[in-house]
Design an enzyme around this catalytic site. Structure first.
Site, PDB file in Angstrom:
ATOM      1  N   CYS A  57      10.270  74.058  21.246  1.00 17.56           N
ATOM      2  CA  CYS A  57      10.619  73.502  19.944  1.00 17.56           C
ATOM      3  C   CYS A  57       9.396  73.315  19.042  1.00 17.56           C
ATOM      4  CB  CYS A  57      11.352  72.168  20.113  1.00 17.56           C
ATOM      5  SG  CYS A  57      12.959  72.344  20.940  1.00 17.56           S
ATOM      6  N   CYS A 109      16.775  71.148  12.739  1.00 15.59           N
ATOM      7  CA  CYS A 109      17.615  71.471  13.903  1.00 15.59           C
ATOM      8  C   CYS A 109      18.276  70.212  14.445  1.00 15.59           C
ATOM      9  CB  CYS A 109      16.764  72.142  14.978  1.00 15.59           C
ATOM     10  SG  CYS A 109      17.661  72.506  16.499  1.00 15.59           S
ATOM     11  N   GLU A 128      20.979  98.163  21.922  1.00 10.72           N
ATOM     12  CA  GLU A 128      21.926  97.047  21.894  1.00 10.72           C
ATOM     13  C   GLU A 128      22.843  97.074  23.119  1.00 10.72           C
ATOM     14  OE1 GLU A 128      22.432  94.394  19.753  1.00 10.72           O
ATOM     15  OE2 GLU A 128      20.472  94.940  19.006  1.00 10.72           O
ATOM     16  N   CYS A 178       8.885  76.299  16.938  1.00  8.95           N
ATOM     17  CA  CYS A 178      10.065  76.794  16.224  1.00  8.95           C
ATOM     18  C   CYS A 178       9.991  76.443  14.735  1.00  8.95           C
ATOM     19  CB  CYS A 178      11.329  76.206  16.828  1.00  8.95           C
ATOM     20  SG  CYS A 178      12.841  76.803  16.024  1.00  8.95           S
ATOM     21  N   CYS A 204      13.686  79.741  21.263  1.00  7.89           N
ATOM     22  CA  CYS A 204      14.889  78.935  21.520  1.00  7.89           C
ATOM     23  C   CYS A 204      15.572  79.435  22.791  1.00  7.89           C
ATOM     24  CB  CYS A 204      15.830  79.010  20.318  1.00  7.89           C
ATOM     25  SG  CYS A 204      17.152  77.788  20.332  1.00  7.89           S
TER      26      CYS A 204
END
Length: 349
Positions: free
Chosen positions: A197, A206, A35, A200, A190
């Protein structure tokens, strides 16, 4: 579980990333390290750094016991070196305060250097399976578009809305997978420009897709002119091929890293060089520009070959003559390391 989370997990089962090195094993130390490395850095760039780092420092106690030069050398090239220092200090605090482990508590995690709310949430969700939301850049982009939230995500009011959405969508079951899934969706589908899209799982609900706003959301940060600064870097190379390095001060860019002595202009560069060694001539190498997040640095390298040291520097902890072969053992800024590794041989001048 919300329909959003259910659809995302179904997509993750088929298309998510299941073979990232920090997932096997997915323990707290490896999740935390990944991270921190992934902040402002792409996965493809991070993977070899992560693998090299855990090979040398496989556990939190190993990181805590390492010296700073070792940590910075392993980090060299990733940039944003304050992340590495915070990582190192946080590991030491975990040994001092938490029996050598990352705590299971949000407040205790965010009290450690370099661990914000989102990073803490990622550790708690992925390593410990606890229900905590995350809100990194990828997640902000997904939620901003899905819910049609206008305004720059860095603004406090917008960020507050996004945290509320992130909290609402995070499921109590398969929390670790959901956390990876929403990061994966932002990183692979995204994306910032030309999002995919059609691939997705969220496109039906969305707002940005429905209202053709994917190019406008997230709202970009207002542009600000980036200033340009200039410096001359002195490369003092002795007859053994060693170069003089200087540790940078604790504040500012590249803080605490080994770098080259610098001067404002050529005249001051000569004066600085003459204080360090006997020199006869200098060669101006090809100038280049290094871009930081807040300014551009124009660098003119000046090579003083055959320099003869004037003074012993053994008692100066911030100066050292270093062989080129030893550079990988030190924390150096990436452009400085590249510059030194590409130096012409003395016979080529």
């Amino acid at each position: 579980m919300t329909p959003f989370a259910a659809a995302l997990l179904a997509w993750f089962n088929r298309h998510g990333r299941h073979d990232l090195p920090w997932q096997h094993p997915r323990d707290a130390y490896r999740v935390w390290l990944s991270e921190i490395m992934l902040q402002q850095t792409q996965v493809a760039t991070v993977i070899p750094y992560f693998q090299r780092f855990v090979e040398r420092l496989p556990a939190l106690r190993d990181l805590a016991a390492a010296d700073e030069d070792t940590v910075l050398a392993l980090w060299s090239g990733l940039g944003y070196y304050r992340r590495a220092r915070f990582l190192h200090r946080a590991a030491q605090l975990c040994v001092e305060l938490h029996n050598g482990e990352l705590p299971h508590d949000l407040d205790a995690l965010t009290a450690l250097p370099g661990i914000g709310r989102s990073t803490a949430g990622a550790i708690l969700a992925q390593a410990y399976g606890l229900r905590f939301p995350i809100l990194d850049g990828n997640v902000k982009r997904v939620l901003t578009r899905y819910h049609g939230i206008a305004g720059h995500p860095g603004e406090s009011a917008v960020e507050k809305q996004l945290w509320q959405r992130a909290e609402a969508h995070t499921p109590a079951e398969r929390t670790a997978d959901y956390t990876q899934a929403i990061m994966d969706l932002g990183a692979t589908v995204c994306v910032r420009t030309r999002p995919l899209c059609d691939a997705c799982p969220m496109r039906g609900d969305c707002v940005a897709h429905r209202e053709n706003l994917t190019a406008q959301l997230p709202t970009p940060k207002p542009a600000k002119a980036i200033p340009t600064r200039s410096t001359v870097m002195l490369i003092l190379r002795d007859t053994d091929g060693r170069v003089l390095l200087q540790r940078r001060v604790a504040q500012g860019v590249w803080s605490g890293l080994w770098s080259l002595p610098e001067a404002d202009d050529i005249d001051n560069a000569w004066r600085e060089a003459q204080q360090r060694a006997r020199i006869d001539d200098a060669q101006s190498l090809t100038p280049f520009v290094h871009v930081f997040s807040h300014y551009r640095l124009q660098i003119q390298p000046l090579l003083f070959d055959g320099a003869a040291p004037l003074h012993a520097i053994a008692d100066n902890a911030d100066l050292r003559w270093c062989a080129i072969a030893d550079l990988p053992t030190l924390g150096l800024p990436a452009p400085v390391k590249s510059l030194l590794l590409a130096l012409p041989e003395p016979t080529e001048l």
